[in-house]
Design a protein around this motif. Structure first.
Motif, PDB file in Angstrom:
ATOM      1  N   ASP A 147       4.504  -0.819   1.644  1.00 17.48           N
ATOM      2  CA  ASP A 147       5.544  -1.103   0.647  1.00 17.48           C
ATOM      3  C   ASP A 147       4.993  -1.930  -0.505  1.00 17.48           C
ATOM      4  OD1 ASP A 147       7.470   0.232   2.164  1.00 17.48           O
ATOM      5  OD2 ASP A 147       7.983  -1.587   3.278  1.00 17.48           O
ATOM      6  N   THR A 148       4.063  -2.840  -0.188  1.00 24.22           N
ATOM      7  CA  THR A 148       3.448  -3.691  -1.207  1.00 24.22           C
ATOM      8  C   THR A 148       1.952  -3.799  -0.943  1.00 24.22           C
ATOM      9  OG1 THR A 148       3.837  -5.702   0.064  1.00 24.22           O
ATOM     10  CG2 THR A 148       5.524  -5.107  -1.560  1.00 24.22           C
ATOM     11  N   VAL A 149       1.219  -4.101  -2.001  1.00 22.23           N
ATOM     12  CA  VAL A 149      -0.219  -4.354  -1.911  1.00 22.23           C
ATOM     13  C   VAL A 149      -0.474  -5.654  -2.651  1.00 22.23           C
ATOM     14  CG1 VAL A 149      -2.514  -3.522  -2.517  1.00 22.23           C
ATOM     15  CG2 VAL A 149      -0.762  -1.896  -1.836  1.00 22.23           C
ATOM     16  N   ASP A 150      -0.960  -6.661  -1.923  1.00 21.28           N
ATOM     17  CA  ASP A 150      -1.178  -7.979  -2.508  1.00 21.28           C
ATOM     18  C   ASP A 150      -2.647  -8.357  -2.519  1.00 21.28           C
ATOM     19  OD1 ASP A 150       1.611  -8.375  -2.805  1.00 21.28           O
ATOM     20  OD2 ASP A 150       1.768  -9.036  -0.730  1.00 21.28           O
ATOM     21  N   PHE A 210       1.694  -5.573  -6.045  1.00 25.47           N
ATOM     22  CA  PHE A 210       2.260  -4.313  -6.511  1.00 25.47           C
ATOM     23  C   PHE A 210       3.250  -3.783  -5.490  1.00 25.47           C
ATOM     24  CE2 PHE A 210      -1.879  -4.726  -8.411  1.00 25.47           C
ATOM     25  CZ  PHE A 210      -1.667  -4.353  -9.733  1.00 25.47           C
ATOM     26  N   ARG A 211       4.363  -3.251  -5.977  1.00 27.87           N
ATOM     27  CA  ARG A 211       5.319  -2.540  -5.133  1.00 27.87           C
ATOM     28  C   ARG A 211       4.905  -1.079  -5.169  1.00 27.87           C
ATOM     29  NH1 ARG A 211       8.862  -3.278  -2.327  1.00 27.87           N
ATOM     30  NH2 ARG A 211      10.130  -5.046  -2.795  1.00 27.87           N
ATOM     31  N   CYS A 244       3.443  -3.337 -10.961  1.00 26.82           N
ATOM     32  CA  CYS A 244       2.975  -4.716 -10.969  1.00 26.82           C
ATOM     33  C   CYS A 244       4.157  -5.677 -10.928  1.00 26.82           C
ATOM     34  CB  CYS A 244       2.123  -4.978 -12.208  1.00 26.82           C
ATOM     35  SG  CYS A 244       1.520  -6.683 -12.319  1.00 26.82           S
ATOM     36  N   LYS A 245       4.056  -6.670 -10.069  1.00 25.72           N
ATOM     37  CA  LYS A 245       5.101  -7.686  -9.917  1.00 25.72           C
ATOM     38  C   LYS A 245       5.248  -8.525 -11.189  1.00 25.72           C
ATOM     39  CE  LYS A 245       5.836 -11.907  -7.196  1.00 25.72           C
ATOM     40  NZ  LYS A 245       5.331 -12.672  -6.048  1.00 25.72           N
TER      41      LYS A 245
END
Length: 153
Positions: free
Chosen positions: A100-103, A124-125, A137-138
């Motif tokens: 769901d997200t990549v941090d 990133f979502r 991008c958040k």
């Protein structure tokens, strides 16, 4: 009868990533900073594959992939297989699913994003639309196709 011979030494312990799309192996090596580990790494590029014609393969000693890492791998190699090896046997086959997200793993392609100038961990979502992986991008809220991420953090 056809003889089967190993072209690469078997791993005692570690992780084997197989069925990487041909040409993506280098990106996967950088993505997970494998060469920085100091461990032995076996790499095969453009190997024959019955399923896809050609594939890349990575074997890394003494590093065990987690399910979260397998999911991050799914962004760039959704049909890859990840096998955790222990005592020369497959201990676990990790299932890949797009996260769901990549941090903290990717660099935002937007040069005006705050992450380009400030020491901020990227985030990133992830979404999938019609089979295409998109990352938002958040911080700058721009959305990018997976292929926009030539730069890894």
């Amino acid at each position: 009868m056809m003889e089967h011979t190993l072209k690469v030494e078997a791993l005692a312990n570690g992780t084997v990533i197989d069925h990487i799309p041909a040409g993506q192996g280098r990106r996967i090596l950088k993505l997970f900073r494998m060469s920085e580990s100091g461990e032995r790494i076996y790499i095969g590029f453009n190997l024959p594959s019955r399923r896809t014609g050609k594939k890349d393969l990575i074997k890394v000693e003494n590093i065990t992939f987690t399910p979260a890492q397998a999911n991050q791998l799914a962004l760039f190699a959704p049909n890859a297989t990840v096998n955790v090896i222990e005592n020369f046997k497959v201990k676990e086959k990790l299932t890949l699913g797009v996260p769901d997200t990549v941090d903290g793993m990717l660099t935002c392609p937007n040069s005006n994003c705050i992450t380009a100038t400030e020491p901020v961990e990227t985030s990133f979502r992830v979404s999938e639309k019609e089979g295409e992986v998109r990352l938002k991008c958040k911080y700058c809220e721009k959305t990018f196709a997976r292929d926009a991420f030539a730069q890894l953090r």
